[in-house]
Design an enzyme around this catalytic site. Structure first.
Site, PDB file in Angstrom:
ATOM      1  N   ASP A  73       7.551 -17.558  -0.859  1.00  0.00           N
ATOM      2  CA  ASP A  73       7.783 -16.775   0.352  1.00  0.00           C
ATOM      3  C   ASP A  73       8.710 -15.635  -0.071  1.00  0.00           C
ATOM      4  OD1 ASP A  73       8.667 -15.618   2.699  1.00  0.00           O
ATOM      5  OD2 ASP A  73       9.291 -17.497   3.653  1.00  0.00           O
ATOM      6  N   ASN A 100       3.156  -6.403  -3.598  1.00  0.00           N
ATOM      7  CA  ASN A 100       1.998  -6.234  -2.726  1.00  0.00           C
ATOM      8  C   ASN A 100       2.062  -7.046  -1.438  1.00  0.00           C
ATOM      9  OD1 ASN A 100      -1.043  -5.848  -2.167  1.00  0.00           O
ATOM     10  ND2 ASN A 100      -0.874  -8.064  -2.441  1.00  0.00           N
ATOM     11  N   TYR A 168       4.944  -2.162  11.144  1.00  0.00           N
ATOM     12  CA  TYR A 168       4.259  -1.947   9.865  1.00  0.00           C
ATOM     13  C   TYR A 168       4.549  -0.554   9.318  1.00  0.00           C
ATOM     14  CZ  TYR A 168       0.372  -1.783   6.520  1.00  0.00           C
ATOM     15  OH  TYR A 168      -0.387  -1.666   5.383  1.00  0.00           O
ATOM     16  N   LYS A 172       6.560   0.606   5.814  1.00  0.00           N
ATOM     17  CA  LYS A 172       5.870   1.343   4.762  1.00  0.00           C
ATOM     18  C   LYS A 172       6.559   2.683   4.478  1.00  0.00           C
ATOM     19  CE  LYS A 172       2.810  -1.765   3.855  1.00  0.00           C
ATOM     20  NZ  LYS A 172       2.840  -2.497   2.570  1.00  0.00           N
TER      21      LYS A 172
END
Length: 263
Positions: A73, A100, A168, A172
């Site tokens: 994790d 990733n 998200y 990013k």
């Protein structure tokens, strides 16, 4: 003085290079791990479920002796420490981290986004990337020969958001700052860092792209996707450059996806 005399000594590559790929149990992580294994790399596959990691390794059976599945994790400092300790014990040297692991989270208007959902995305996409990068950086700095490469998986959302993607998109954008800081701080130690921003690779996560996804004008529309193998080949190209060269940012996307001119 001849300018050639001032050139840095070329970095001697490890005889069998070693990579850590997070989120290796599916999607882009799986494709990259398999690409590297088939190219002769030693690869530590990290992810939440051992069975999916083993399924990834089984796609390159000829490389069974060069793969290592580690249940991880990435949002847990203890798990990340254990991952890189296992890599050091098994392979010794570390040449590449492909950072990733990530999650999109719920597609939600910002006013309705639950804090727990926000925190889960931040913990996975940003804190997890930081923890893995920090552990890789330490090992690359301390090992002999010194150096290595970190490739962060950004996203088209690192440039242009989709509707209802607050958590998200925020993570990013933050990854771009992490990439730049690692690049700068890694210079004295022969640690290169780059970022690949991916748009609409065909994976389980992007199945909805082909049936209809929310656009900036409020409509639903299908979007083209590309073969995830093309992403994997791009990561491998970035990974196999000598440390004297670096792809700082690469954008790989389905040619006709609504990105240039989006909105």
């Amino acid at each position: 003085m001849n300018a050639q005399n001032n050139a840095p000594e070329p970095h001697e590559p490890t005889a069998v290079p070693t990579a850590v790929v997070t989120g290796a149990g599916s999607g882009i992580g799986r494709a990259v791990a398999v690409e590297l294994l088939r190219a002769g790399w030693q690869v530590a596959l990290a992810g939440r479920r051992t069975e999916t990691l083993d399924a990834t390794a089984a796609l390159a059976p000829e490389a069974a002796a060069r793969s290592l599945s580690v249940r991880t994790d990435v949002s847990s400092p203890e798990n990340v420490t254990a991952l890189f300790s296992a890599v050091r014990d098994r392979f010794g040297h570390l040449d590449l981290l492909f950072n990733n692991a990530g999650t999109f989270g719920p597609a939600s208007p910002v006013e309705d986004l639950e804090y727990d959902a926000w925190r889960h995305v931040v913990d996975t996409n940003l804190n997890g990337a930081f923890l893995c990068a920090q552990a890789a950086f330490r090992q690359m700095k301390e090992q002999d020969p010194q150096g290595g490469r970190i490739i962060n998986n950004g996203s088209i959302s690192a440039h242009t958001p989709r509707p209802r993607s607050t958590a998200y998109t925020t993570t990013k954008h933050a990854l771009t700052g992490l990439t730049k800081s690692l690049s700068l701080d890694g210079r004295p130690y022969r640690i290169a860092c780059g970022q690949i921003d991916i748009g609409n690779a065909a994976t389980d996560m992007t199945e909805r792209m082909q049936t209809g996804i929310l656009q900036a004008n409020g409509t639903l529309a299908p979007e083209p996707v590309m073969d995830v193998a093309d992403v994997a080949r791009t990561v491998r190209h970035m990974a196999e450059l000598p440390l004297e060269a670096n792809v700082q940012f690469a954008t790989v996307l389905a040619t006709n996806m609504p990105y240039i001119g989006r909105g």
